[in-house]
Design a protein around this motif. Structure first.
Motif, PDB file in Angstrom:
ATOM      1  N   UNK A   1      -0.322  -6.362 -14.550  1.00 27.02           N
ATOM      2  CA  UNK A   1      -1.909  -6.283 -13.977  1.00 27.02           C
ATOM      3  C   UNK A   1      -1.394  -6.460 -12.663  1.00 27.02           C
ATOM      4  N   UNK A   2      -0.337  -6.951 -12.394  1.00 31.73           N
ATOM      5  CA  UNK A   2      -0.285  -6.706 -10.232  1.00 31.73           C
ATOM      6  C   UNK A   2      -0.129  -5.553  -9.731  1.00 31.73           C
TER       7      UNK A   2
ATOM      8  N   UNK B   1      -5.848   0.459  -5.858  1.00 36.34           N
ATOM      9  CA  UNK B   1      -6.477   1.131  -4.271  1.00 36.34           C
ATOM     10  C   UNK B   1      -6.012   3.121  -3.835  1.00 36.34           C
ATOM     11  N   UNK B   2      -5.167   3.248  -5.016  1.00 37.14           N
ATOM     12  CA  UNK B   2      -4.862   4.763  -4.749  1.00 37.14           C
ATOM     13  C   UNK B   2      -6.322   5.896  -4.722  1.00 37.14           C
TER      14      UNK B   2
ATOM     15  N   UNK C   1       5.319  -2.002   5.502  1.00 42.02           N
ATOM     16  CA  UNK C   1       4.583  -3.332   6.879  1.00 42.02           C
ATOM     17  C   UNK C   1       4.368  -4.343   5.329  1.00 42.02           C
ATOM     18  N   UNK C   2       3.458  -3.530   4.094  1.00 44.83           N
ATOM     19  CA  UNK C   2       3.272  -3.795   2.831  1.00 44.83           C
ATOM     20  C   UNK C   2       4.403  -5.078   2.040  1.00 44.83           C
TER      21      UNK C   2
ATOM     22  N   UNK D   1      -1.071  -7.752  -0.962  1.00 40.49           N
ATOM     23  CA  UNK D   1       0.127  -6.538  -0.389  1.00 40.49           C
ATOM     24  C   UNK D   1      -0.205  -5.599  -1.820  1.00 40.49           C
ATOM     25  N   UNK D   2       0.045  -5.536  -2.984  1.00 36.90           N
ATOM     26  CA  UNK D   2       0.461  -4.410  -3.701  1.00 36.90           C
ATOM     27  C   UNK D   2      -0.983  -3.052  -3.355  1.00 36.90           C
ATOM     28  N   UNK D   3      -2.517  -3.318  -3.685  1.00 29.40           N
ATOM     29  CA  UNK D   3      -3.504  -3.192  -2.781  1.00 29.40           C
ATOM     30  C   UNK D   3      -3.051  -2.008  -1.425  1.00 29.40           C
TER      31      UNK D   3
END
Length: 455
Positions: free
Chosen positions: A64-65, A72-73, A102-103, A127-129
Motif C-alpha cells: 500500500x505504501x 500523489x502522481x 532528495x526524497x 517520502x513516497x508521496x
C-alpha cells in the motif's frame, strides 16, 4: 499556429537525437529511484516498517505504501504540467529530478518501526508521496521535449527512448538489489536495504548535470511567442490555465489517455505483486526472481524502439492494442508459471510478457498520448491522463494481493483482474484517432470534433 510559424519551429537535425538521449538518461536515473522502492516494498518493508502485523497484513501494508506514490502522481501532473506548459519543458525536467533524488535519499536514512514506532511508516509514506509528485511530471516532460524535437516520420521512435530509459532504470534498480538480496537476513533488514537508496545521491548529481544542457523546444518557444503582447505576458485568462483548457476542450482525449494508461498495471503486477507472490507464497528464491525482471527488461530495451519504428510505419493504434490484448494473455501465463515453481517457464513467460508483448503498448504511448493534445496543453494532458491511470496501476499489486490471499491458487483471480484492465485499455486506445502520419501542425490545427464542456 500559422504554417509559417510551424515551419520555423521544425527541429534542427541534431536536436532529436540529443533530446532523445537526454530523455533516456534522465528517465533511467529518475526511475532507478522510483523502482528501488517497489523492490524494497516487496521484499523488505513489511518486516522493517510493519513487523507487528501478520505476514499477509504486513505485505498488504507494505505494498500500500508503494501505491501511495501513485496517489500523489496526479497532483504532481497538474503542478508540473502547469509549469511545463507555461514556463517550459526544461524547468520541469530539472525540478522533478531534484525532488525525486532528495526524497529517495531520505528514505535511506529513515528510522525503523522498532526505533520510533508508527512514526517510521508515516515518514516512509511522506517520502513516497514526494516521489510520486516528482514522477507525476517526469515522463510527460521528457516525452513532450522529445516529441517536439522529432521529425514527423520518426516521432514514435525518438519518444520511445524515454520509455527505454525507464526500463534501464528498472534494470539498474533490480541489479543493485541483487547483491543486497543475497545478504544474510539480519544484515539485509538492518543496513543492506538502505544502500540502494543512499546511492541515489549519485543519481541526483548526474541527472541534474545532464538535463541542464537541454534546450527548450522550438514548438514551445513558438507557443510562448504567440501568447505575449509586445514582449510581455498576455493578460491572464482562464484559457491560459492549461488544466482549465484541457478539461473544457480536450476532455475526451484526456479520458482516453487515462483509461489506456491503466495498462501500466501489467508492469506493477509483474514486478511487485508477482515478486511478492513468488517469494512469500510459493517460496521461490528472491534473487532468482529478480533475475527474471532484469532479463525481461534487457529484452525490452531492444524491443521498445523496434516496436516504435513499427508504429511509425503502420500506426500507433494497432501496435498499442495488440500489446494490451497480448498482455492480458501473457500475464495469466506468467502467474501460472510462478505458481508451478518451474524456472524455465517463469523465465520464458516473464521475458515474453514484459520484454516483448507489454513493450508494444509501453513503447508506443509516449507518441500516441502526446499527439492527442496541442502544444499548449500537451504536457498537462499527458501528465494528468497518464498519472491518473498509473495511480490505479500503483494500487493494482495491493488489490491483487487481497484477491490472491495466501494460497498458491490465488493467481487465477489476479489473472482475471489483469485481463479486464487490459481490455479497457485496448478499447480506449482503439477509440482514438490515428496520428502517426499527421504533422504537429496538423495536430495543432485539426482537432477531433468533440463536445465542449460549459465554460
Amino acid at each position: 499556429m500559422s504554417p509559417t510559424a510551424s515551419s520555423a519551429a521544425l527541429p534542427p537535425t541534431a536536436q532529436p537525437g540529443r533530446a532523445a538521449l537526454a530523455g533516456w538518461i534522465g528517465s533511467a536515473l529518475e526511475y532507478y529511484d522510483f523502482f528501488i522502492y517497489g523492490t524494497a516494498a516487496a521484499l523488505v518493508f513489511n518486516k522493517v516498517f510493519f513487523p507487528e502485523s501478520s505476514a499477509v497484513a504486513g505485505t498488504l501494508l507494505s505494498l500500500a505504501t508503494f501505491g501511495f506514490g501513485y496517489v500523489a502522481r496526479p497532483l504532481g501532473a497538474v503542478l508540473f504540467g502547469h509549469i511545463g506548459d507555461r514556463m517550459g519543458r526544461k524547468k520541469v525536467l530539472v525540478a522533478t529530478l531534484v525532488l525525486m533524488g532528495v526524497a529517495t535519499l531520505a528514505i535511506g536514512f529513515l528510522p525503523t518501526y522498532g526505533q520510533v514506532g508508527v512514526l517510521a511508516p508515516a515518514l516512509l509514506v511522506t517520502c513516497r508521496l514526494l516521489q510520486g509528485l516528482s514522477a507525476g511530471g517526469e515522463q510527460a516532460g521528457a516525452n513532450s521535449m522529445t516529441l517536439e524535437h522529432s521529425p514527423q516520420d520518426r516521432r514514435a521512435f525518438f519518444t520511445s527512448f524515454t520509455l527505454s530509459g525507464t526500463q534501464a532504470g528498472q534494470i539498474i534498480a533490480t541489479a543493485v538489489f541483487l547483491p543486497v538480496a543475497m545478504l544474510p537476513e539480519e544484515a539485509l533488514l538492518t543496513w543492506g536495504w538502505r544502500v540502494p537508496f543512499w546511492a541515489s545521491v549519485l543519481v541526483l548529481i548526474a541527472g541534474v548535470l545532464i538535463r541542464r544542457t537541454l534546450h527548450e523546444t522550438p514548438v514551445f518557444t513558438t507557443e510562448v511567442a504567440e501568447t505575449t503582447v509586445d514582449g510581455a505576458p498576455a493578460p491572464s485568462t482562464k484559457d491560459q490555465l492549461p488544466i482549465a483548457a484541457l478539461l473544457r476542450d480536450h476532455w475526451p482525449n484526456l479520458l482516453r489517455v487515462t483509461l489506456a494508461a491503466t495498462v501500466a498495471s501489467v508492469s506493477t503486477l509483474m514486478t511487485v505483486f508477482a515478486l511478492s507472490f513468488a517469494v512469500n507464497t510459493v517460496g521461490l528464491e528472491r534473487s532468482t526472481m529478480l533475475w527474471v525482471v532484469v532479463s525481461a527488461n534487457v529484452v525490452a530495451l531492444a524491443a521498445i524502439p523496434l516496436l516504435a519504428i513499427l508504429a511509425d510505419r503502420i500506426g500507433r493504434r494497432p501496435v498499442f492494442v495488440a500489446g494490451a490484448l497480448g498482455s492480458a494473455a501473457m500475464l495469466a501465463a506468467y502467474l501460472w508459471a510462478v505458481s508451478t515453481g518451474s524456472w524455465v517457464l517463469i523465465f520464458a513467460t516473464g521475458v515474453l510478457l514484459s520484454g516483448v508483448v507489454y513493450s508494444a503498448a509501453n513503447g508506443v504511448w509516449p507518441a500516441f498520448y502526446g499527439e492527442m493534445f496541442p502544444a499548449k496543453v500537451r504536457l498537462t494532458g499527458m501528465a494528468v491522463g497518464t498519472q491518473i491511470g498509473f495511480a490505479f496501476g500503483g494500487f493494482a499489486p495491493t488489490i491483487a494481493t487481497a484477491l490472491a490471499g495466501d494460497t498458491g491458487a490465488g493467481w487465477l483471480p489476479v489473472a482475471a483482474f489483469g485481463a479486464v484492465i487490459c481490455l479497457v485499455a485496448a478499447g480506449a486506445a482503439y477509440s482514438a484517432r490515428e496520428t502517426a502520419h499527421l504533422s504537429l501542425h496538423e495536430i495543432e490545427t485539426v482537432q477531433d470534433p468533440a463536445p465542449r464542456l460549459p465554460a
